[in-house]
Design a protein around this motif. Structure first.
Motif, PDB file in Angstrom:
ATOM      1  N   PRO A 108     -14.577 -10.100 -39.753  1.00 48.19           N
ATOM      2  CA  PRO A 108     -14.343  -8.720 -39.327  1.00 48.19           C
ATOM      3  C   PRO A 108     -15.658  -7.989 -39.068  1.00 48.19           C
ATOM      4  CG  PRO A 108     -13.041  -9.254 -41.276  1.00 48.19           C
ATOM      5  CD  PRO A 108     -13.969 -10.411 -41.045  1.00 48.19           C
ATOM      6  N   GLY A 109     -15.680  -7.257 -37.963  1.00 47.15           N
ATOM      7  CA  GLY A 109     -16.846  -6.451 -37.623  1.00 47.15           C
ATOM      8  C   GLY A 109     -17.961  -7.203 -36.918  1.00 47.15           C
ATOM      9  N   VAL A 110     -17.787  -8.503 -36.703  1.00 44.45           N
ATOM     10  CA  VAL A 110     -18.810  -9.282 -36.016  1.00 44.45           C
ATOM     11  C   VAL A 110     -18.399  -9.431 -34.547  1.00 44.45           C
ATOM     12  CG1 VAL A 110     -20.001 -11.500 -35.882  1.00 44.45           C
ATOM     13  CG2 VAL A 110     -19.410 -10.536 -38.117  1.00 44.45           C
ATOM     14  N   PRO A 111     -19.222  -8.895 -33.637  1.00 44.41           N
ATOM     15  CA  PRO A 111     -18.854  -8.909 -32.220  1.00 44.41           C
ATOM     16  C   PRO A 111     -19.167 -10.247 -31.524  1.00 44.41           C
ATOM     17  CG  PRO A 111     -20.922  -7.777 -32.493  1.00 44.41           C
ATOM     18  CD  PRO A 111     -20.464  -8.180 -33.870  1.00 44.41           C
ATOM     19  N   VAL A 112     -18.419 -11.282 -31.894  1.00 48.00           N
ATOM     20  CA  VAL A 112     -18.601 -12.605 -31.318  1.00 48.00           C
ATOM     21  C   VAL A 112     -17.293 -13.019 -30.662  1.00 48.00           C
ATOM     22  CG1 VAL A 112     -19.025 -15.033 -31.866  1.00 48.00           C
ATOM     23  CG2 VAL A 112     -20.334 -13.265 -33.030  1.00 48.00           C
ATOM     24  N   SER A 113     -17.393 -13.614 -29.495  1.00 46.35           N
ATOM     25  CA  SER A 113     -16.174 -14.007 -28.796  1.00 46.35           C
ATOM     26  C   SER A 113     -16.002 -15.529 -28.745  1.00 46.35           C
ATOM     27  CB  SER A 113     -16.181 -13.441 -27.377  1.00 46.35           C
ATOM     28  OG  SER A 113     -17.289 -13.966 -26.665  1.00 46.35           O
ATOM     29  N   LEU A 114     -16.549 -16.229 -29.740  1.00 49.40           N
ATOM     30  CA  LEU A 114     -16.424 -17.672 -29.792  1.00 49.40           C
ATOM     31  C   LEU A 114     -15.015 -18.046 -30.240  1.00 49.40           C
ATOM     32  CD1 LEU A 114     -17.777 -20.460 -29.578  1.00 49.40           C
ATOM     33  CD2 LEU A 114     -18.451 -20.208 -31.979  1.00 49.40           C
ATOM     34  N   LEU A 115     -14.301 -18.792 -29.387  1.00 46.06           N
ATOM     35  CA  LEU A 115     -12.951 -19.232 -29.745  1.00 46.06           C
ATOM     36  C   LEU A 115     -12.994 -20.482 -30.610  1.00 46.06           C
ATOM     37  CD1 LEU A 115     -11.160 -18.686 -26.326  1.00 46.06           C
ATOM     38  CD2 LEU A 115     -11.062 -17.242 -28.361  1.00 46.06           C
ATOM     39  N   GLY A 116     -13.972 -21.340 -30.369  1.00 51.68           N
ATOM     40  CA  GLY A 116     -14.102 -22.543 -31.178  1.00 51.68           C
ATOM     41  C   GLY A 116     -14.634 -23.707 -30.372  1.00 51.68           C
ATOM     42  N   ASP A 117     -14.544 -24.872 -31.003  1.00 53.00           N
ATOM     43  CA  ASP A 117     -15.100 -26.094 -30.436  1.00 53.00           C
ATOM     44  C   ASP A 117     -14.018 -27.146 -30.232  1.00 53.00           C
ATOM     45  OD1 ASP A 117     -17.587 -24.901 -30.829  1.00 53.00           O
ATOM     46  OD2 ASP A 117     -17.934 -25.924 -32.733  1.00 53.00           O
ATOM     47  N   LEU A 118     -14.179 -27.929 -29.172  1.00 52.32           N
ATOM     48  CA  LEU A 118     -13.363 -29.118 -28.944  1.00 52.32           C
ATOM     49  C   LEU A 118     -14.302 -30.313 -28.969  1.00 52.32           C
ATOM     50  CD1 LEU A 118     -11.133 -28.026 -25.910  1.00 52.32           C
ATOM     51  CD2 LEU A 118     -10.622 -27.842 -28.360  1.00 52.32           C
ATOM     52  N   VAL A 119     -13.894 -31.362 -29.654  1.00 48.18           N
ATOM     53  CA  VAL A 119     -14.648 -32.609 -29.675  1.00 48.18           C
ATOM     54  C   VAL A 119     -13.725 -33.664 -29.087  1.00 48.18           C
ATOM     55  CG1 VAL A 119     -15.808 -34.326 -31.108  1.00 48.18           C
ATOM     56  CG2 VAL A 119     -15.957 -31.886 -31.712  1.00 48.18           C
ATOM     57  N   ILE A 120     -14.153 -34.258 -27.981  1.00 47.75           N
ATOM     58  CA  ILE A 120     -13.305 -35.201 -27.255  1.00 47.75           C
ATOM     59  C   ILE A 120     -14.006 -36.554 -27.184  1.00 47.75           C
ATOM     60  CG2 ILE A 120     -12.047 -35.675 -25.119  1.00 47.75           C
ATOM     61  CD1 ILE A 120     -12.090 -32.645 -24.568  1.00 47.75           C
ATOM     62  N   CYS A 121     -13.290 -37.596 -27.584  1.00 50.62           N
ATOM     63  CA  CYS A 121     -13.841 -38.945 -27.570  1.00 50.62           C
ATOM     64  C   CYS A 121     -13.531 -39.604 -26.225  1.00 50.62           C
ATOM     65  CB  CYS A 121     -13.260 -39.772 -28.709  1.00 50.62           C
ATOM     66  SG  CYS A 121     -13.946 -41.434 -28.770  1.00 50.62           S
ATOM     67  N   ALA A 122     -14.583 -39.827 -25.440  1.00 50.13           N
ATOM     68  CA  ALA A 122     -14.422 -40.375 -24.087  1.00 50.13           C
ATOM     69  C   ALA A 122     -13.747 -41.743 -24.098  1.00 50.13           C
ATOM     70  CB  ALA A 122     -15.784 -40.464 -23.400  1.00 50.13           C
ATOM     71  N   GLU A 123     -14.119 -42.590 -25.020  1.00 52.66           N
ATOM     72  CA  GLU A 123     -13.557 -43.940 -25.060  1.00 52.66           C
ATOM     73  C   GLU A 123     -12.060 -43.918 -25.371  1.00 52.66           C
ATOM     74  OE1 GLU A 123     -14.203 -47.769 -27.874  1.00 52.66           O
ATOM     75  OE2 GLU A 123     -16.035 -46.997 -26.920  1.00 52.66           O
ATOM     76  N   VAL A 124     -11.650 -43.055 -26.289  1.00 52.38           N
ATOM     77  CA  VAL A 124     -10.222 -42.948 -26.628  1.00 52.38           C
ATOM     78  C   VAL A 124      -9.436 -42.390 -25.446  1.00 52.38           C
ATOM     79  CG1 VAL A 124      -8.522 -41.825 -28.127  1.00 52.38           C
ATOM     80  CG2 VAL A 124     -10.617 -42.777 -29.116  1.00 52.38           C
ATOM     81  N   VAL A 125      -9.969 -41.381 -24.787  1.00 54.89           N
ATOM     82  CA  VAL A 125      -9.285 -40.799 -23.623  1.00 54.89           C
ATOM     83  C   VAL A 125      -9.122 -41.849 -22.526  1.00 54.89           C
ATOM     84  CG1 VAL A 125      -9.431 -39.076 -21.774  1.00 54.89           C
ATOM     85  CG2 VAL A 125      -9.971 -38.428 -24.130  1.00 54.89           C
ATOM     86  N   ALA A 126     -10.178 -42.611 -22.263  1.00 57.02           N
ATOM     87  CA  ALA A 126     -10.109 -43.646 -21.219  1.00 57.02           C
ATOM     88  C   ALA A 126      -9.076 -44.715 -21.584  1.00 57.02           C
ATOM     89  CB  ALA A 126     -11.482 -44.279 -21.011  1.00 57.02           C
ATOM     90  N   ARG A 127      -9.089 -45.152 -22.830  1.00 59.92           N
ATOM     91  CA  ARG A 127      -8.141 -46.181 -23.280  1.00 59.92           C
ATOM     92  C   ARG A 127      -6.695 -45.678 -23.182  1.00 59.92           C
ATOM     93  NH1 ARG A 127      -9.140 -46.554 -28.515  1.00 59.92           N
ATOM     94  NH2 ARG A 127      -7.238 -45.495 -29.110  1.00 59.92           N
ATOM     95  N   GLU A 128      -6.467 -44.458 -23.657  1.00 62.04           N
ATOM     96  CA  GLU A 128      -5.111 -43.897 -23.606  1.00 62.04           C
ATOM     97  C   GLU A 128      -4.625 -43.739 -22.170  1.00 62.04           C
ATOM     98  OE1 GLU A 128      -5.007 -41.269 -27.724  1.00 62.04           O
ATOM     99  OE2 GLU A 128      -5.400 -40.243 -25.827  1.00 62.04           O
ATOM    100  N   ALA A 129      -5.497 -43.300 -21.288  1.00 56.79           N
ATOM    101  CA  ALA A 129      -5.108 -43.137 -19.886  1.00 56.79           C
ATOM    102  C   ALA A 129      -4.649 -44.473 -19.309  1.00 56.79           C
ATOM    103  CB  ALA A 129      -6.265 -42.563 -19.073  1.00 56.79           C
ATOM    104  N   THR A 130      -5.382 -45.525 -19.607  1.00 52.97           N
ATOM    105  CA  THR A 130      -5.002 -46.855 -19.130  1.00 52.97           C
ATOM    106  C   THR A 130      -3.679 -47.293 -19.744  1.00 52.97           C
ATOM    107  OG1 THR A 130      -7.307 -47.482 -18.803  1.00 52.97           O
ATOM    108  CG2 THR A 130      -5.717 -49.279 -19.028  1.00 52.97           C
ATOM    109  N   GLU A 131      -3.553 -47.162 -21.064  1.00 55.48           N
ATOM    110  CA  GLU A 131      -2.330 -47.577 -21.756  1.00 55.48           C
ATOM    111  C   GLU A 131      -1.104 -46.806 -21.268  1.00 55.48           C
ATOM    112  OE1 GLU A 131      -4.468 -48.663 -26.032  1.00 55.48           O
ATOM    113  OE2 GLU A 131      -3.302 -46.830 -25.861  1.00 55.48           O
TER     114      GLU A 131
END
Length: 152
Positions: free
Chosen positions: A74-97
């Motif tokens: 509260p009271g801190v003027p920051v507009s950071l929503l957050g972080d996403l961490v994405i594993c490229a190898e898992v995304v590539a494998r899942e896309a293929t599967e």
């Protein structure tokens, strides 16, 4: 409306989305909700994904996307929503599967993760149905097919 997307490529891999791709996908989620803010997306290898997944979710395996919402004090003027961490190898494998275009699967992971940053979840069936419906609608706006439709 102000949306900022910071991209961190912690690895080199073929077929990674561009910063413009990531920004377009985050904006697709935030613009209709009239949400301003900054999202950091970090593209990682399986080791980093596994370490974070074990530490924060108690699951000792790499995963496609992790979301880390930022709770602004509260009271801190920051507009950071957050972080996403994405594993490229898992995304590539899942896309293929799953017989999906790899770039479309990346878009799905970014949309899914960004919705988590906004507080959406899929712990119970009602929440899952709501979140999946939003994902389908947002991806359709990006001309991407239903990610939950099983390929025949």
């Amino acid at each position: 409306m102000s949306i900022a997307v910071d991209i961190q490529y912690a690895i080199e891999a073929p077929n990674l989305p561009t910063a413009a791709d990531f920004t377009r996908w985050v904006e697709a989620v935030l613009k209709d909700r009239k949400v301003d803010g900054e999202v950091c997306i970090r593209v990682v290898d399986p080791d980093e994904s596994q370490a974070l997944n074990a530490e924060y979710r108690g699951k000792d395996a790499p995963t496609n996307v992790l979301s880390f919402p930022f709770d602004v004090p509260p009271g801190v003027p920051v507009s950071l929503l957050g972080d996403l961490v994405i594993c490229a190898e898992v995304v590539a494998r899942e896309a293929t599967e799953q017989q999906k275009a790899e770039l479309h699967h990346w878009a799905h992971m970014v949309v899914h993760g960004t919705l988590h940053l906004l507080g959406f979840d899929h712990i119970n069936d009602d929440e899952a149905e709501e979140m999946e419906a939003l994902e389908r609608a947002l991806l359709a706006q990006l001309n991407i097919a239903d990610p939950y439709q099983v390929a025949e």
